[in-house]
Design a protein around this motif. Structure first.
Motif, mmCIF file in Angstrom:
data_model
loop_
_atom_site.group_PDB
_atom_site.id
_atom_site.type_symbol
_atom_site.label_atom_id
_atom_site.label_comp_id
_atom_site.label_asym_id
_atom_site.label_seq_id
_atom_site.Cartn_x
_atom_site.Cartn_y
_atom_site.Cartn_z
ATOM 1 N N ARG A 15 42.652 -13.513 16.736
ATOM 2 C CA ARG A 15 44.325 -13.198 16.809
ATOM 3 C C ARG A 15 44.654 -12.735 18.402
ATOM 4 O O ARG A 15 45.503 -12.810 18.990
ATOM 5 C CB ARG A 15 44.747 -12.273 15.597
ATOM 6 N N ARG A 16 43.897 -11.106 18.480
ATOM 7 C CA ARG A 16 44.054 -10.340 19.586
ATOM 8 C C ARG A 16 43.345 -11.359 20.717
ATOM 9 O O ARG A 16 43.880 -11.747 21.791
ATOM 10 C CB ARG A 16 42.684 -9.435 19.517
ATOM 11 N N ASP A 17 41.828 -12.041 20.524
ATOM 12 C CA ASP A 17 41.530 -13.167 22.216
ATOM 13 C C ASP A 17 42.753 -13.756 22.024
ATOM 14 O O ASP A 17 43.131 -14.108 23.273
ATOM 15 C CB ASP A 17 40.653 -13.239 21.725
ATOM 16 N N VAL A 73 54.422 -19.834 20.152
ATOM 17 C CA VAL A 73 52.547 -20.906 20.678
ATOM 18 C C VAL A 73 52.503 -21.007 18.786
ATOM 19 O O VAL A 73 52.530 -22.562 17.735
ATOM 20 C CB VAL A 73 51.641 -21.173 20.607
ATOM 21 N N GLN A 74 51.601 -20.452 18.173
ATOM 22 C CA GLN A 74 51.927 -20.449 16.480
ATOM 23 C C GLN A 74 52.718 -20.722 16.201
ATOM 24 O O GLN A 74 53.104 -21.325 14.885
ATOM 25 C CB GLN A 74 51.453 -18.408 16.032
ATOM 26 N N GLY A 102 39.239 -17.814 20.637
ATOM 27 C CA GLY A 102 39.971 -16.933 19.167
ATOM 28 C C GLY A 102 41.233 -17.942 19.316
ATOM 29 O O GLY A 102 41.438 -18.541 18.355
ATOM 30 N N ALA A 103 41.978 -19.134 20.327
ATOM 31 C CA ALA A 103 42.188 -19.854 20.603
ATOM 32 C C ALA A 103 42.098 -20.604 19.949
ATOM 33 O O ALA A 103 42.814 -21.252 18.931
ATOM 34 C CB ALA A 103 43.309 -20.206 22.069
ATOM 35 N N ILE A 104 40.848 -21.260 19.806
ATOM 36 C CA ILE A 104 40.587 -22.203 19.145
ATOM 37 C C ILE A 104 40.577 -22.160 17.551
ATOM 38 O O ILE A 104 40.902 -23.536 17.126
ATOM 39 C CB ILE A 104 39.313 -23.026 19.789
ATOM 40 N N GLU A 105 39.589 -21.589 17.606
ATOM 41 C CA GLU A 105 39.566 -20.469 16.085
ATOM 42 C C GLU A 105 41.158 -20.231 15.390
ATOM 43 O O GLU A 105 41.439 -21.069 14.089
ATOM 44 C CB GLU A 105 38.831 -18.997 15.667
ATOM 45 N N ALA A 106 42.550 -19.380 16.032
ATOM 46 C CA ALA A 106 43.432 -19.324 14.893
ATOM 47 C C ALA A 106 43.938 -20.447 14.894
ATOM 48 O O ALA A 106 44.953 -21.090 14.152
ATOM 49 C CB ALA A 106 44.545 -18.847 16.074
#
Length: 239
Positions: A15-17, A73-74, A102-106
């Motif tokens: 989330r931080r990344d 975005v989220q 990190g965005a991909i994982e999110a």
């Protein structure tokens, strides 16, 4: 098995990344950028190459403040669960940013599939995220010896062609894309490029042929048929 604290720490790190990802724009719905899926497109800010035909000049400067915050975005994606199938990270050049994994994982954690549009300028970074991708569109700009004249960056061709090899070895679905202008390289080199990438294992190729602006040659039916014959899927676009 990772312990619960480790899992929670990893999620917090993602989330931080992801929150650091600079997004220069978003398309809320596309049916063409992620084949077979209804998707949103996130345009990532920044690109180190300076190709003269770039359509997203406003995304080149990596230092421009983001137009859309990751939290927004989220919120958008959470509201689109069940309506969208996937998210496309495009650019600019998404792999330029450290926040991309990190965005991909999110995004995957929200239940969406993930596609990436990339020019392959960072082979190691691409290799690290390939296992988390469902589809990739790799922009292969030219034969190796023509690359630097297009990107204006030394060594760009070697990196792009290495990314092509790593993608093909991964088995991730996708397509190779090339923008062709006769002022950049001639028809004979275009045919040689098609043969080369087909020999490496590319089965889906999208060719965008430029018209005007000094494009002194054009593709005839015979050329198009020859180019298409190397691939199981061939798409011709004009610009």
């Amino acid at each position: 098995m990772p312990s619960t604290p480790d899992v929670c720490a990893a999620a917090a790190r993602r989330r931080r990344d992801a929150a650091t990802l600079r997004i220069g724009g978003m398309t809320a719905l596309t049916t063409i950028d992620f084949p077979g899926r209804l998707a949103a497109v996130l345009f990532c800010q920044g690109c180190p190459w300076r190709c003269g035909y770039c359509h997203n000049q406003d995304l080149l400067d990596a230092g421009v403040p983001p137009a859309i915050a990751w939290a927004d975005v989220q919120a958008f994606l959470q509201a689109r669960r069940g309506l969208l199938d996937g998210v496309v990270f495009s650019g600019g050049e998404p792999t330029l940013q450290a926040g991309l994994p990190g965005a991909i994982e999110a995004v995957r954690a929200e239940g969406f599939e993930v596609a990436l549009h990339t020019a392959g300028m960072y082979p190691d970074r691409l290799a690290a995220i390939l296992p988390r991708l469902d589809w990739i569109g790799l922009d292969l700009k030219a034969p190796l010896h023509r690359y630097e004249a297009i990107t204006r960056v030394p060594g760009s061709g070697e990196r792009a062609w290495e990314s092509l090899r790593r993608w093909l070895a991964s088995g991730v679905a996708g397509e190779c894309r090339t923008t062709w202008h006769a002022g950049l390289f001639d028809i004979a080199e275009l045919h040689a490029l098609a043969q080369r990438i087909a020999a490496l294992g590319v089965t889906h190729w999208a060719l965008q042929a430029c018209r005007g602006g000094g494009a002194s040659a054009s593709l005839g039916r015979y050329d198009i048929a020859r180019l298409a014959s190397h691939f199981s899927s061939f798409t011709l676009r004009t610009a």
